[in-house]
Design an enzyme around this catalytic site. Sequence first.
Site, PDB file in Angstrom:
ATOM      1  CG  ASN A  42     -18.664  56.453  29.719  1.00 11.82           C
ATOM      2  OD1 ASN A  42     -19.807  55.353  29.107  1.00 11.82           O
ATOM      3  ND2 ASN A  42     -17.491  55.740  29.701  1.00 11.82           N
ATOM      4  CD  GLU A  44     -14.261  54.428  27.011  1.00  8.72           C
ATOM      5  OE1 GLU A  44     -13.734  54.268  28.589  1.00  8.72           O
ATOM      6  OE2 GLU A  44     -13.621  53.803  26.567  1.00  8.72           O
ATOM      7  CB  CYS A  53     -17.342  61.813  32.268  1.00  8.77           C
ATOM      8  SG  CYS A  53     -15.893  61.833  33.157  1.00  8.77           S
ATOM      9  CD  GLU A  55     -20.227  61.386  35.822  1.00  4.09           C
ATOM     10  OE1 GLU A  55     -19.746  60.550  34.614  1.00  4.09           O
ATOM     11  OE2 GLU A  55     -19.788  60.890  37.210  1.00  4.09           O
ATOM     12  CB  CYS A  90     -14.058  61.279  37.363  1.00  2.00           C
ATOM     13  SG  CYS A  90     -14.387  62.875  36.032  1.00  2.00           S
ATOM     14  CB  CYS A  93     -17.195  64.982  37.296  1.00  4.92           C
ATOM     15  SG  CYS A  93     -17.629  64.401  34.657  1.00  4.92           S
TER      16      CYS A  93
HETATM   17 ZN   LIG Z   1     -16.059  62.551  35.226  1.00  4.29          ZN
END
Ligand SMILES: [Zn+2]
Length: 135
Positions: A42, A44, A53, A55, A90, A93
Amino acid sequence: MTDRELLNQALIAREAAYAPYSGYRVGAALLSVNGTVYTGCNMENASYSATLCAERAAFSAAIGAGERAFRAIAIAGGKGRKADEKVAPCGVCRQVMAEFVDADFAVIWGNDQVLERHSLEELLPFAFDRKNLED
Ligand SMILES: [Zn+2]
């Protein structure tokens, strides 16, 4: 490659996570049908909405390398130095995965004690995907 081996690759990828705001560090390892593993972490951002993210970072690396067929993705994460949480992807993703994989694509998460394996169809039933746009 076993699910545990793929999760271990996600744990290694997690080490590079950039998460100064949440402290929630995630790594992902994406296995192509050719056996190549693409990883991501990830990333940010101060604007929050620009956060990426792990993924999707792994998918971006794979797609950029020309891969289009995938078997599984493993996800490892948690707060701070620990990676002991079971991290499900999430919704964004899940939608990105639906673009590139079949319904039986495996999504794996876990920690040192537990592994879970789910199909994307379990995680995103009735997905809107490329089939909706076919003639
Ligand atoms: Zn995600």
